[in-house]
Design an enzyme around this catalytic site. Structure first.
Site, mmCIF file in Angstrom:
data_model
loop_
_atom_site.group_PDB
_atom_site.id
_atom_site.type_symbol
_atom_site.label_atom_id
_atom_site.label_comp_id
_atom_site.label_asym_id
_atom_site.label_seq_id
_atom_site.Cartn_x
_atom_site.Cartn_y
_atom_site.Cartn_z
ATOM 1 C CD GLU A 1 -8.903 -9.277 -3.823
ATOM 2 O OE1 GLU A 1 -7.763 -9.639 -3.449
ATOM 3 O OE2 GLU A 1 -9.804 -8.942 -3.031
ATOM 4 C CE1 TYR B 1 -9.416 -2.881 0.193
ATOM 5 C CE2 TYR B 1 -8.457 -1.028 -0.979
ATOM 6 C CZ TYR B 1 -8.319 -2.129 -0.151
ATOM 7 O OH TYR B 1 -7.073 -2.494 0.329
ATOM 8 C CG HIS C 1 -5.459 -6.257 -0.430
ATOM 9 N ND1 HIS C 1 -6.695 -6.246 0.147
ATOM 10 C CD2 HIS C 1 -5.502 -7.203 -1.414
ATOM 11 C CE1 HIS C 1 -7.473 -7.133 -0.475
ATOM 12 N NE2 HIS C 1 -6.766 -7.724 -1.435
ATOM 13 C CG ASN D 1 -3.746 -2.215 6.850
ATOM 14 O OD1 ASN D 1 -3.590 -1.932 5.668
ATOM 15 N ND2 ASN D 1 -4.814 -2.852 7.297
ATOM 16 C CE LYS E 1 -4.004 -2.211 2.204
ATOM 17 N NZ LYS E 1 -5.005 -2.121 3.314
HETATM 18 N N1 UDP Z 1 -9.835 -0.280 7.032
HETATM 19 C C1 UDP Z 1 -9.929 0.961 7.634
HETATM 20 N N2 UDP Z 1 -10.659 1.071 8.789
HETATM 21 C C2 UDP Z 1 -11.294 0.007 9.362
HETATM 22 C C3 UDP Z 1 -11.201 -1.251 8.732
HETATM 23 C C4 UDP Z 1 -10.465 -1.360 7.565
HETATM 24 O O1 UDP Z 1 -9.366 1.941 7.153
HETATM 25 O O2 UDP Z 1 -11.945 0.172 10.402
HETATM 26 C C5 UDP Z 1 -9.057 -0.403 5.778
HETATM 27 C C6 UDP Z 1 -7.702 -1.097 5.979
HETATM 28 O O3 UDP Z 1 -6.749 -0.491 5.111
HETATM 29 C C7 UDP Z 1 -8.012 -2.522 5.579
HETATM 30 C C8 UDP Z 1 -8.996 -2.297 4.416
HETATM 31 O O4 UDP Z 1 -9.790 -1.198 4.856
HETATM 32 O O5 UDP Z 1 -6.858 -3.227 5.207
HETATM 33 C C9 UDP Z 1 -9.902 -3.463 4.093
HETATM 34 O O6 UDP Z 1 -10.543 -3.889 5.264
HETATM 35 P P1 UDP Z 1 -10.718 -5.436 5.608
HETATM 36 O O7 UDP Z 1 -11.681 -5.518 6.764
HETATM 37 O O8 UDP Z 1 -11.053 -6.185 4.366
HETATM 38 O O9 UDP Z 1 -9.286 -5.844 6.190
HETATM 39 P P2 UDP Z 1 -8.069 -6.712 5.583
HETATM 40 O O10 UDP Z 1 -8.675 -7.864 4.818
HETATM 41 O O11 UDP Z 1 -7.252 -5.778 4.710
HETATM 42 O O12 UDP Z 1 -7.297 -7.148 6.807
#
Ligand code: UDP
Length: 140
Positions: free
Chosen positions: A128, A51, A117, A114, A11
């Site tokens: 994807e 997303y 992805h 974070n 990211k």
């Molecule tokens: N995210 C965020 N706030 C939240 C939860 C998720 O900004 O409260 C963002 C974060 O970058 C995350 C992405 O949205 O990686 C997708 O969320 P998901 O729940 O799918 O988490 P992941 O699969 O990436 O762990």
């Protein structure tokens, strides 16, 4: 156990801090092979589509803005049970909850920024991967 492929993104917080090599080293040390990789600037439309599942979530707008705030590296990783293996290697979404040694524990700045992805199912991995790569660009 079967060899599998998963889709990954380094990211904008990772590219901004010049961490792409360090993160790729973690994948490789843990047995995942980078079989496709490209550095791109996501457009707003790409990020919104990618997303789309989160479109009703309160963090959606900020997430799209973050994902388009700088370059990302899109990747395909290959290895034994690669989808689940990569979820373990990445760690929990919120770095505060991520296990020691995971990429998010080592590198993530926040629950949004974070660093990585990773697809959460083989079905999503296939969708994807196809969104970003043509079949001939993935070379195992
Ligand atoms: N995210 C965020 N706030 C939240 C939860 C998720 O900004 O409260 C963002 C974060 O970058 C995350 C992405 O949205 O990686 C997708 O969320 P998901 O729940 O799918 O988490 P992941 O699969 O990436 O762990």
């Amino acid at each position: 156990m079967a060899t599998e492929r998963t889709f990954s993104i380094l990211k904008p917080d990772a590219t901004r801090r010049n961490l792409t090599g360090k993160i790729n080293a973690v994948f490789e040390e843990k047995g995942l092979r980078i079989v496709a990789q490209r550095r791109i600037q996501m457009t707003q439309q790409m990020a919104e589509t990618f997303y789309g599942v989160h479109k009703e979530r309160p963090f959606f707008k900020d997430l799209v803005s973050f994902m388009t705030s700088g370059p990302v590296v899109v990747q395909v990783l290959e290895g034994e049970n690669a989808v689940a293996a990569n979820r373990e290697i990445m760690g929990a979404t919120n770095p505060a909850n991520a296990a020691e040694g995971t990429i998010r524990k080592l590198f993530a700045e926040s629950i949004e920024a974070n660093s990585v992805h990773g697809s959460d199912s083989p079905e999503n991995a296939a969708t994807e991967m196809a969104f970003f790569f043509a079949g001939h660009e993935i070379v195992g």
